[in-house]
Scaffold this active site. Structure first.
Site, PDB file in Angstrom:
ATOM      1  N   LYS A 197       2.048  -3.916   6.491  1.00  0.00           N
ATOM      2  CA  LYS A 197       2.462  -3.865   5.082  1.00  0.00           C
ATOM      3  C   LYS A 197       3.967  -3.631   4.984  1.00  0.00           C
ATOM      4  O   LYS A 197       4.653  -4.257   4.178  1.00  0.00           O
ATOM      5  CB  LYS A 197       1.710  -2.760   4.332  1.00  0.00           C
ATOM      6  CG  LYS A 197       0.214  -2.997   4.203  1.00  0.00           C
ATOM      7  CD  LYS A 197      -0.090  -4.236   3.385  1.00  0.00           C
ATOM      8  CE  LYS A 197      -1.566  -4.510   3.237  1.00  0.00           C
ATOM      9  NZ  LYS A 197      -1.865  -5.842   2.704  1.00  0.00           N
ATOM     10  N   SER A 233       0.835  -1.200   0.000  1.00  0.00           N
ATOM     11  CA  SER A 233       0.000   0.000   0.000  1.00  0.00           C
ATOM     12  C   SER A 233       0.867   1.247   0.000  1.00  0.00           C
ATOM     13  O   SER A 233       1.967   1.248   0.581  1.00  0.00           O
ATOM     14  CB  SER A 233      -0.863  -0.023   1.266  1.00  0.00           C
ATOM     15  OG  SER A 233      -1.444   1.236   1.467  1.00  0.00           O
ATOM     16  N   TYR A 254      -1.901  -1.299  10.878  1.00  0.00           N
ATOM     17  CA  TYR A 254      -2.179  -1.814   9.530  1.00  0.00           C
ATOM     18  C   TYR A 254      -1.003  -1.499   8.600  1.00  0.00           C
ATOM     19  O   TYR A 254      -0.469  -2.377   7.920  1.00  0.00           O
ATOM     20  CB  TYR A 254      -3.473  -1.203   8.973  1.00  0.00           C
ATOM     21  CG  TYR A 254      -3.603  -1.408   7.479  1.00  0.00           C
ATOM     22  CD1 TYR A 254      -3.868  -2.667   6.959  1.00  0.00           C
ATOM     23  CD2 TYR A 254      -3.421  -0.347   6.580  1.00  0.00           C
ATOM     24  CE1 TYR A 254      -3.951  -2.863   5.573  1.00  0.00           C
ATOM     25  CE2 TYR A 254      -3.504  -0.537   5.212  1.00  0.00           C
ATOM     26  CZ  TYR A 254      -3.767  -1.796   4.713  1.00  0.00           C
ATOM     27  OH  TYR A 254      -3.832  -1.993   3.353  1.00  0.00           O
TER      28      TYR A 254
HETATM   29  P1  NAD Z   1     -11.114  -6.934   1.133  1.00  0.00           P
HETATM   30  O1  NAD Z   1     -11.313  -6.949   2.600  1.00  0.00           O
HETATM   31  O2  NAD Z   1     -12.286  -6.680   0.273  1.00  0.00           O
HETATM   32  O3  NAD Z   1     -10.432  -8.306   0.672  1.00  0.00           O
HETATM   33  C1  NAD Z   1      -9.578  -9.047   1.500  1.00  0.00           C
HETATM   34  C2  NAD Z   1     -10.113 -10.468   1.529  1.00  0.00           C
HETATM   35  O4  NAD Z   1      -9.245 -11.264   2.354  1.00  0.00           O
HETATM   36  C3  NAD Z   1     -11.516 -10.560   2.130  1.00  0.00           C
HETATM   37  O5  NAD Z   1     -12.352 -11.288   1.234  1.00  0.00           O
HETATM   38  C4  NAD Z   1     -11.320 -11.310   3.442  1.00  0.00           C
HETATM   39  O6  NAD Z   1     -12.434 -12.129   3.753  1.00  0.00           O
HETATM   40  C5  NAD Z   1     -10.057 -12.119   3.149  1.00  0.00           C
HETATM   41  N1  NAD Z   1      -9.264 -12.459   4.327  1.00  0.00           N
HETATM   42  C6  NAD Z   1      -8.890 -11.648   5.353  1.00  0.00           C
HETATM   43  N2  NAD Z   1      -8.158 -12.351   6.232  1.00  0.00           N
HETATM   44  C7  NAD Z   1      -8.062 -13.620   5.755  1.00  0.00           C
HETATM   45  C8  NAD Z   1      -7.427 -14.799   6.237  1.00  0.00           C
HETATM   46  N3  NAD Z   1      -6.752 -14.819   7.386  1.00  0.00           N
HETATM   47  N4  NAD Z   1      -7.544 -15.920   5.505  1.00  0.00           N
HETATM   48  C9  NAD Z   1      -8.225 -15.931   4.327  1.00  0.00           C
HETATM   49  N5  NAD Z   1      -8.841 -14.842   3.832  1.00  0.00           N
HETATM   50  C10 NAD Z   1      -8.759 -13.692   4.549  1.00  0.00           C
HETATM   51  O7  NAD Z   1      -9.952  -5.896   0.825  1.00  0.00           O
HETATM   52  P2  NAD Z   1      -9.444  -5.317  -0.575  1.00  0.00           P
HETATM   53  O8  NAD Z   1      -9.796  -3.892  -0.616  1.00  0.00           O
HETATM   54  O9  NAD Z   1      -9.818  -6.207  -1.664  1.00  0.00           O
HETATM   55  O10 NAD Z   1      -7.870  -5.388  -0.328  1.00  0.00           O
HETATM   56  C11 NAD Z   1      -7.086  -6.493  -0.752  1.00  0.00           C
HETATM   57  C12 NAD Z   1      -5.657  -6.293  -0.278  1.00  0.00           C
HETATM   58  O11 NAD Z   1      -5.162  -5.053  -0.778  1.00  0.00           O
HETATM   59  C13 NAD Z   1      -5.515  -6.223   1.245  1.00  0.00           C
HETATM   60  O12 NAD Z   1      -4.321  -6.889   1.618  1.00  0.00           O
HETATM   61  C14 NAD Z   1      -5.401  -4.740   1.511  1.00  0.00           C
HETATM   62  O13 NAD Z   1      -4.686  -4.472   2.688  1.00  0.00           O
HETATM   63  C15 NAD Z   1      -4.650  -4.280   0.274  1.00  0.00           C
HETATM   64  N6  NAD Z   1      -4.867  -2.859  -0.027  1.00  0.00           N
HETATM   65  C16 NAD Z   1      -6.146  -2.400  -0.181  1.00  0.00           C
HETATM   66  C17 NAD Z   1      -6.364  -1.050  -0.449  1.00  0.00           C
HETATM   67  C18 NAD Z   1      -7.775  -0.501  -0.570  1.00  0.00           C
HETATM   68  O14 NAD Z   1      -7.947   0.702  -0.447  1.00  0.00           O
HETATM   69  N7  NAD Z   1      -8.790  -1.313  -0.841  1.00  0.00           N
HETATM   70  C19 NAD Z   1      -5.277  -0.179  -0.563  1.00  0.00           C
HETATM   71  C20 NAD Z   1      -3.984  -0.690  -0.425  1.00  0.00           C
HETATM   72  C21 NAD Z   1      -3.796  -2.039  -0.156  1.00  0.00           C
END
Ligand code: NAD
Ligand code: UDP
Length: 336
Positions: free
Chosen positions: A152, A123, A148
């Site tokens: 990362k 991120s 958080y």
């Molecule tokens: P999201 O919460 O929609 O998707 C994450 C998925 O991981 C969810 O479906 C959740 O059920 C699953 N999950 C969580 N812990 C788990 C575990 N221990 N075992 C199995 N599954 C698990 O989030 P997103 O927005 O799709 O983000 C995806 C990734 O991108 C994350 O790692 C997030 O930190 C990173 N990210 C997101 C953003 C954003 O703004 N959306 C920005 C930067 C980085």
């Protein structure tokens, strides 16, 4: 076959769709802690291709081993993790356990099965507040202000160490800027469990009448209209970046850090105006105090992605607003 952890989530579901459309073999894994299997049912329909998805927790080594035994996995795109900044301050242990320990377990299983390619969701938050935008991948990281962001940062360092120890390992660390929008079908999109923390889902829920008005967090930043500037990127562009990144991981070894952003900044009030214009709806708002921990400006230098992956974002802020609204207005209660 490519394993997509967190494949049912917001970015994961769009990436599964992009991979299937690119002809890749995909398996998804999720514990559904922040998603619903319905998202992947819809992905299968949109791609017109069935694919396996398994309910499993990253931290459950036995379950992970079973997934690797059942499928010939040559690469992992690793999205699974908890992502709410505020919650991470309240529940640091859950964040370190889920994100850091979960990834260590995944990497151990990958090692035991000889799987040496990973694309990881990092991120822009790792840049902290000390670096000026446009942000480049070589800027110092680690000055992060919440658990958080620290997960990362730590995971980037752990993956670099794994690459240093095993010259055959390939890790592409993607630093996302602000993913918004939805597949143009309006069938899949972002479905926050509670009141959204992020700007675009909040705007969409105000526009659809689920929330009464947007609170704009501060109009006294050092920006042209005083509101915070971010680099919003369409989730379908982000998904296509992952297709390129996993191809790249197959061709090279070592750790590569790559920003996925558009390279353009948009203020809160500009995004509100674009949303109203693109969709012909009103988004009532009021100026509120700044949100603690927010930076004034954050946008990418996106040159490295273009140079290394041959990828650039294609969609405009208006496209992002139109597709967010398309999803929200067709699914006012999300996947429920
Ligand atoms: P999201 O919460 O929609 O998707 C994450 C998925 O991981 C969810 O479906 C959740 O059920 C699953 N999950 C969580 N812990 C788990 C575990 N221990 N075992 C199995 N599954 C698990 O989030 P997103 O927005 O799709 O983000 C995806 C990734 O991108 C994350 O790692 C997030 O930190 C990173 N990210 C997101 C953003 C954003 O703004 N959306 C920005 C930067 C980085
Ligand atoms: N923001 C806002 N009201 C909200 C949510 C966000 O004014 O209800 C602002 C926030 O202060 C920041 C921008 O919108 O300037 C993007 O915030 P978001 O939480 O979506 O992303 P991040 O801050 O993590 O980059």
């Amino acid at each position: 076959m490519i394993l997509v952890t967190g494949g049912c989530g917001y970015i994961g579901s769009h990436t599964c769709l992009a991979l299937l459309r690119a002809g890749e073999e995909v398996a998804a894994l999720d514990n559904y802690s922040n998603s619903k299997p319905e998202a992947l049912v819809r992905v299968q329909k949109l791609a017109n291709r069935p694919f396996p998805f398994e309910e499993a927790d990253l931290r459950d080594e036995t379950a992970l081993r079973r997934v690797f035994e059942q499928h010939q996995i040559h690469a992992v795109i690793h999205f699974a993790g908890l992502k709410a900044v505020g919650e991470s301050v309240q529940k640091p242990l859950e964040y370190y356990d889920n994100n850091v320990a979960g990834t260590v377990t995944l990497c151990r299983v990958m090692r035991d099965f000889g799987c040496k390619r990973m694309v990881f969701s990092s991120s822009a938050t790792v840049y902290g507040s000390g670096n000026p935008s446009p942000l480049t991948e070589d800027m110092p990281t680690g000055q992060v202000t919440n658990p958080y962001g620290r997960t990362k940062y730590m995971l980037e360092e752990i993956l670099k160490d794994i690459c240093a120890a095993d010259p055959e390992f390939s890790a592409v660390l993607l630093r996302y800027f602000n993913p918004v929008g939805a597949d143009e079908s309006g069938q899949i999109g972002e479905d926050p469990r509670d009141i959204p923390n992020n700007l675009m889902p909040y705007i969409s829920q105000v526009a659809v009448g689920r929330l009464s008005r947007l609170a704009v967090f501060g109009n006294d930043y050092d920006t042209p209209d005083g509101t915070g500037i971010r680099d919003y990127i369409h989730v379908s562009d982000l998904a296509s970046g992952h297709v390129k990144a996993v191809e790249y991981a197959n061709r090279q070894t070592g750790a590569r850090i790559i920003n996925l952003g558009t390279g353009r900044g948009t203020s809160v009030l500009e995004l509100v105006a674009a949303f109203e214009r693109a969709n012909g709806v009103k988004v009532p708002y009021a100026i509120s105090p700044r949100r603690p921990g927010d930076v004034d400006v954050c946008y990418a230098n996106a040159d490295k992605a273009r140079r290394i992956l041959g990828w650039t974002a294609q969609m405009s802020v208006d496209d992002m607003c139109r597709d967010s609204w398309h999803w929200q207005s067709q699914n006012p209660e999300g996947y429920r």
